[in-house]
Every structure is written in C-alpha cells, then in structure tokens.
Design an enzyme around this catalytic site. Structure first.
Site, PDB file in Angstrom:
ATOM      1  N   CYS A  87       1.928  10.754   1.645  1.00  0.00           N
ATOM      2  CA  CYS A  87       2.683   9.726   1.918  1.00  0.00           C
ATOM      3  C   CYS A  87       4.109  10.499   2.134  1.00  0.00           C
ATOM      4  O   CYS A  87       4.743  10.846   1.373  1.00  0.00           O
ATOM      5  CB  CYS A  87       2.675   8.977   0.965  1.00  0.00           C
ATOM      6  SG  CYS A  87       3.715   7.539   0.942  1.00  0.00           S
ATOM      7  N   GLU A 141       1.541   6.096   8.391  1.00  0.00           N
ATOM      8  CA  GLU A 141       0.719   7.449   8.457  1.00  0.00           C
ATOM      9  C   GLU A 141       0.590   7.345   9.847  1.00  0.00           C
ATOM     10  O   GLU A 141       0.926   6.409  10.683  1.00  0.00           O
ATOM     11  CB  GLU A 141      -0.724   7.446   7.783  1.00  0.00           C
ATOM     12  CG  GLU A 141      -0.522   7.542   6.284  1.00  0.00           C
ATOM     13  CD  GLU A 141      -0.155   8.934   6.073  1.00  0.00           C
ATOM     14  OE1 GLU A 141       0.181   9.678   6.778  1.00  0.00           O
ATOM     15  OE2 GLU A 141       0.182   9.147   4.683  1.00  0.00           O
TER      16      GLU A 141
END
Length: 227
Positions: free
Chosen positions: A2, A105
């Site tokens: 992340c 992402e």
C-alpha cells in the site's frame, strides 16, 4: 503493498466514525494522493480515550541512529510482524488505525502501468491496521511515525497486486485499539484480507502517478488506456 491512499471525508465524519474523543491533528484537509513521508492522521488510544494524531508515514524505529526510515518501512507484512526487529515489539501497545477512503495500486498493462482505486462498495471511509513508534532526536524533538500492515489479497485485489492493506471492520477496530488487549494470537487473527464482495475497484487517471497532483479528479473512473 500500500503505497498511496486517499482520505476524502470531512473531519467531523472521521471523528464520529472512529469515536474519537480528542482531535490533535491540526489543519486537516481532504487528500486525494497521500504518499510516503506525508504526515497522516491516525487513531490511537491514550488513557482510555481515542485520539486523532499526526504520524509520518514510514516507520522510524526508536533505535534508529539517524531518525531516517527506508521506503520499505511504509508497510509491514502481517506474516512477519512478530519476527522483524522493527515491528515485533510494537504490536503490544503501539497499534493505530489509519482512516482511509480508498487506496491505489498499479498493474502492468501494455507498455506501462495503469493505476486502480480500491474502495468499499459503500464508498465510506474505513480503517487500516497500523503500527507506530516514536524516535527522539538529539534536539529532543520526537518523531511519531507509522507503517500500514499488509496481508495476502482477496480475489478482487489479486487482479492487480499480490498484497493488500489490512482493512478492519468495526469489531476489528475496537479490538485493535484496545490497549488492554495483549493477546497476540487474537490480534494477528485480525490481519486478514477484507471480504471481496464488500469492495470494488476501477481504473483512474495516471495523473495519480505524480505525488504533487491532488484533487477530486484523481478518484474518478477513467476509460482504460487514457491519460
């Protein structure tokens, strides 16, 4: 992993959602492209009260010689937090929850990488499991820093990446922020992937690739292969 996320709720919503008793985070603004080294708001429990406080994203262990954190310290793998020197002593009493409205992402597509935004289906802000530490410099100033815990992906997340941040439900937040809870088996049992059916993802503008870019346009769905 992340490495970027958003926080787009009003401060009053965050205070209510996480049952915060004291807000110590000054100058809150909605943010659409939060990056490592940024100061991020996170919730911790202090003397039985939930407090919102600012943390540098990228853990600086208390034993650090120079107060610097490596890029790898922005995340802690759930599978190894009880083993890694930087994390293993933090789970006892240095647990935080980071408010988050969505995370980005990237997936390799064609000759480049396409960013995707992950959100809850409800589009509500949720809580990420994190750990923190404090480091005191020669000038006696204290650096509060944090890391976000990641775990194996659910069926949705694995379409883009082989990791995802640990998203806690309401009960998980309560257990994670309970400073009287030192049951490591129970705590680590919370560090699992979030239910696939409660999440969504969609492609977003490649403008998010540049950390200086902000604004609501970053979280709007785009047609694939667009700029």
């Amino acid at each position: 992993m992340c490495g970027r996320f958003t926080l787009t709720s009003d401060i009053d919503e965050i205070v209510e959602l996480f049952d915060i008793g004291r807000n110590e985070f000054e100058g809150y603004q909605r943010r659409y492209n939060i990056a490592p080294t940024n100061i991020v708001p996170a919730v911790l429990t202090v003397d039985g009260e939930r407090v919102l406080r600012g943390f540098k994203w990228g853990l600086v262990p208390f034993w650090s010689k120079d107060g610097k954190s490596s890029y790898s310290m922005i995340n802690a793998r759930a599978e190894s937090i009880l083993k890694k020197p930087a994390f293993r002593n933090l789970i006892d009493r240095k647990r935080i929850v980071l408010p988050c409205s969505g995370y980005y992402e990237w997936r390799k597509e064609g000759s480049g990488k396409q960013p995707y935004l992950f959100q809850l289906n409800s589009e509500k802000t949720f809580g990420l499991a994190g750990l923190y530490d404090t480091w005191e410099g020669p000038d006696k100033n204290t650096v509060w820093s944090c890391t976000i815990i990641t775990t194996s992906p659910n069926e949705l997340a694995e379409k883009v990446h082989d990791r995802m941040p640990v998203i806690l439900n309401e009960n998980g937040i309560d257990l994670w922020l309970d400073t009287n809870n030192m049951d490591k088996d129970l705590l680590t049992s919370l560090l699992t992937s979030y239910p696939t059916e409660e999440m969504k993802l969609f492609p977003v503008s490649k403008a998010v690739n540049y950390v200086k870019n902000q604004g609501e346009d970053l979280i709007k769905e785009v047609v694939l292969n667009s700029k």
